[in-house]
Design a protein around this motif. Structure first.
Motif, PDB file in Angstrom:
ATOM      1  N   GLU A   1       0.729  -1.311  -0.076  1.00 26.70           N
ATOM      2  CA  GLU A   1       0.018   0.018   0.086  1.00 26.70           C
ATOM      3  C   GLU A   1       0.935   1.230  -0.040  1.00 26.70           C
ATOM      4  N   LEU A   2       0.467   2.196  -0.636  1.00 28.95           N
ATOM      5  CA  LEU A   2       1.250   3.637  -1.079  1.00 28.95           C
ATOM      6  C   LEU A   2       1.313   4.125   0.721  1.00 28.95           C
ATOM      7  N   PHE A   3       2.475   4.353   0.835  1.00 25.60           N
ATOM      8  CA  PHE A   3       2.934   4.966   2.246  1.00 25.60           C
ATOM      9  C   PHE A   3       3.298   6.601   2.175  1.00 25.60           C
ATOM     10  N   LEU A   4       4.327   6.759   1.308  1.00 25.98           N
ATOM     11  CA  LEU A   4       4.579   8.250   0.961  1.00 25.98           C
ATOM     12  C   LEU A   4       4.753   8.441  -0.491  1.00 25.98           C
ATOM     13  N   SER A   5       4.416   9.473  -0.992  1.00 24.68           N
ATOM     14  CA  SER A   5       4.611   9.822  -2.218  1.00 24.68           C
ATOM     15  C   SER A   5       5.138  11.245  -2.446  1.00 24.68           C
ATOM     16  N   LYS A   6       6.122  11.470  -3.523  1.00 20.64           N
ATOM     17  CA  LYS A   6       6.641  12.557  -3.848  1.00 20.64           C
ATOM     18  C   LYS A   6       5.713  13.434  -4.567  1.00 20.64           C
ATOM     19  N   GLU A   7       4.926  12.793  -5.410  1.00 22.24           N
ATOM     20  CA  GLU A   7       3.723  13.394  -5.915  1.00 22.24           C
ATOM     21  C   GLU A   7       2.719  14.115  -4.908  1.00 22.24           C
ATOM     22  N   ASP A   8       2.347  13.326  -4.232  1.00 28.22           N
ATOM     23  CA  ASP A   8       1.215  13.749  -3.211  1.00 28.22           C
ATOM     24  C   ASP A   8       1.875  15.063  -2.309  1.00 28.22           C
ATOM     25  N   MET A   9       3.360  14.805  -1.911  1.00 28.19           N
ATOM     26  CA  MET A   9       3.843  15.676  -0.993  1.00 28.19           C
ATOM     27  C   MET A   9       4.627  17.119  -1.528  1.00 28.19           C
ATOM     28  N   ASP A  10       4.442  16.794  -2.936  1.00 31.86           N
ATOM     29  CA  ASP A  10       5.216  18.169  -3.798  1.00 31.86           C
ATOM     30  C   ASP A  10       6.674  18.141  -3.183  1.00 31.86           C
ATOM     31  N   ARG A  11       7.267  17.118  -2.984  1.00 29.11           N
ATOM     32  CA  ARG A  11       8.772  17.127  -2.523  1.00 29.11           C
ATOM     33  C   ARG A  11       8.941  15.584  -2.043  1.00 29.11           C
ATOM     34  N   PHE A  12      10.359  15.530  -2.099  1.00 34.05           N
ATOM     35  CA  PHE A  12      10.796  14.189  -1.809  1.00 34.05           C
ATOM     36  C   PHE A  12      10.525  13.882  -0.218  1.00 34.05           C
ATOM     37  N   PRO A  13      10.034  12.653   0.125  1.00 34.31           N
ATOM     38  CA  PRO A  13       9.858  12.061   1.317  1.00 34.31           C
ATOM     39  C   PRO A  13      11.299  12.295   2.021  1.00 34.31           C
ATOM     40  N   THR A  14      11.489  12.604   3.198  1.00 34.39           N
ATOM     41  CA  THR A  14      12.645  12.508   4.147  1.00 34.39           C
ATOM     42  C   THR A  14      12.522  11.492   5.039  1.00 34.39           C
ATOM     43  N   PRO A  15      13.918  11.343   5.668  1.00 39.14           N
ATOM     44  CA  PRO A  15      13.986  10.118   6.859  1.00 39.14           C
ATOM     45  C   PRO A  15      12.956  10.655   7.958  1.00 39.14           C
ATOM     46  N   LYS A  16      12.732  11.956   8.362  1.00 38.80           N
ATOM     47  CA  LYS A  16      11.770  12.635   9.286  1.00 38.80           C
ATOM     48  C   LYS A  16      10.245  11.892   8.958  1.00 38.80           C
ATOM     49  N   ASP A  17      10.025  12.204   7.818  1.00 38.35           N
ATOM     50  CA  ASP A  17       8.742  11.902   7.201  1.00 38.35           C
ATOM     51  C   ASP A  17       8.479  10.381   7.574  1.00 38.35           C
ATOM     52  N   ILE A  18       9.278   9.720   7.262  1.00 39.43           N
ATOM     53  CA  ILE A  18       9.214   8.061   7.168  1.00 39.43           C
ATOM     54  C   ILE A  18       8.944   7.753   8.886  1.00 39.43           C
ATOM     55  N   ASP A  19      10.022   8.358   9.579  1.00 43.09           N
ATOM     56  CA  ASP A  19       9.939   8.163  11.000  1.00 43.09           C
ATOM     57  C   ASP A  19       8.648   8.646  11.681  1.00 43.09           C
ATOM     58  N   GLU A  20       8.135   9.690  11.447  1.00 42.94           N
ATOM     59  CA  GLU A  20       6.691  10.170  11.708  1.00 42.94           C
ATOM     60  C   GLU A  20       5.450   9.233  11.252  1.00 42.94           C
ATOM     61  N   MET A  21       5.770   8.804  10.075  1.00 41.45           N
ATOM     62  CA  MET A  21       4.705   7.999   9.857  1.00 41.45           C
ATOM     63  C   MET A  21       4.596   6.330  10.260  1.00 41.45           C
ATOM     64  N   VAL A  22       5.921   5.968  10.675  1.00 44.10           N
ATOM     65  CA  VAL A  22       6.046   4.767  11.055  1.00 44.10           C
ATOM     66  C   VAL A  22       5.286   4.929  12.613  1.00 44.10           C
ATOM     67  N   ASP A  23       5.939   6.058  13.365  1.00 45.88           N
ATOM     68  CA  ASP A  23       5.311   6.351  14.755  1.00 45.88           C
ATOM     69  C   ASP A  23       3.721   6.230  14.654  1.00 45.88           C
ATOM     70  N   GLN A  24       3.090   6.308  13.498  1.00 48.38           N
ATOM     71  CA  GLN A  24       1.803   6.439  13.868  1.00 48.38           C
ATOM     72  C   GLN A  24       1.100   5.133  13.304  1.00 48.38           C
ATOM     73  N   LEU A  25       2.010   4.031  13.115  1.00 44.50           N
ATOM     74  CA  LEU A  25       1.272   2.607  12.769  1.00 44.50           C
ATOM     75  C   LEU A  25       1.015   2.047  13.906  1.00 44.50           C
ATOM     76  N   ASP A  26      -0.033   1.170  13.696  1.00 42.67           N
ATOM     77  CA  ASP A  26      -0.341   0.176  14.683  1.00 42.67           C
ATOM     78  C   ASP A  26       0.701  -0.719  14.781  1.00 42.67           C
ATOM     79  N   PRO A  27       1.323  -0.914  15.816  1.00 48.38           N
ATOM     80  CA  PRO A  27       2.415  -1.876  15.913  1.00 48.38           C
ATOM     81  C   PRO A  27       2.200  -3.451  15.446  1.00 48.38           C
ATOM     82  N   TYR A  28       1.045  -3.756  15.359  1.00 49.48           N
ATOM     83  CA  TYR A  28       0.514  -5.102  14.726  1.00 49.48           C
ATOM     84  C   TYR A  28       0.027  -5.253  13.353  1.00 49.48           C
ATOM     85  N   SER A  29       0.225  -4.249  12.767  1.00 48.36           N
ATOM     86  CA  SER A  29      -0.287  -3.874  11.189  1.00 48.36           C
ATOM     87  C   SER A  29       0.984  -4.389  10.310  1.00 48.36           C
ATOM     88  N   GLY A  30       0.410  -4.855   9.154  1.00 49.76           N
ATOM     89  CA  GLY A  30       1.448  -5.082   8.041  1.00 49.76           C
ATOM     90  C   GLY A  30       2.397  -6.162   8.820  1.00 49.76           C
TER      91      GLY A  30
END
Length: 75
Positions: free
Chosen positions: A46-75
């Motif tokens: 499933e799409l997690f982050l997209s340059k097109e949607d963000m109008d910029r490249f995702p950064t390590p910080k973006d990844i970390d913030e999205m991972v922090d929001q995940l359910d630990p038992y998902s995926g």
């Protein structure tokens, strides 16, 4: 598992973010060549982050913030 799909021009960004995921997230990341201008990060197919949607490249910080929001038992 994470997959980064990128066009040829964005290879170095894909390698950098893949290394960040492999070193900092309890999951693996692969990179695949994609379509022209594509730079998207998928998690479990499933799409997690997209340059097109963000109008910029995702950064390590973006990844970390999205991972922090995940359910630990998902995926």
């Amino acid at each position: 598992m994470f997959v980064i799909k990128h066009c040829k021009n964005y290879y170095s960004q894909a390698v950098s973010l893949s290394a960040h995921i492999n070193n900092n997230v309890l999951d693996t990341c692969e990179i695949e060549e994609g379509k022209k201008d594509q730079f998207e990060i998928f998690r479990s197919g499933e799409l997690f982050l997209s340059k097109e949607d963000m109008d910029r490249f995702p950064t390590p910080k973006d990844i970390d913030e999205m991972v922090d929001q995940l359910d630990p038992y998902s995926g």
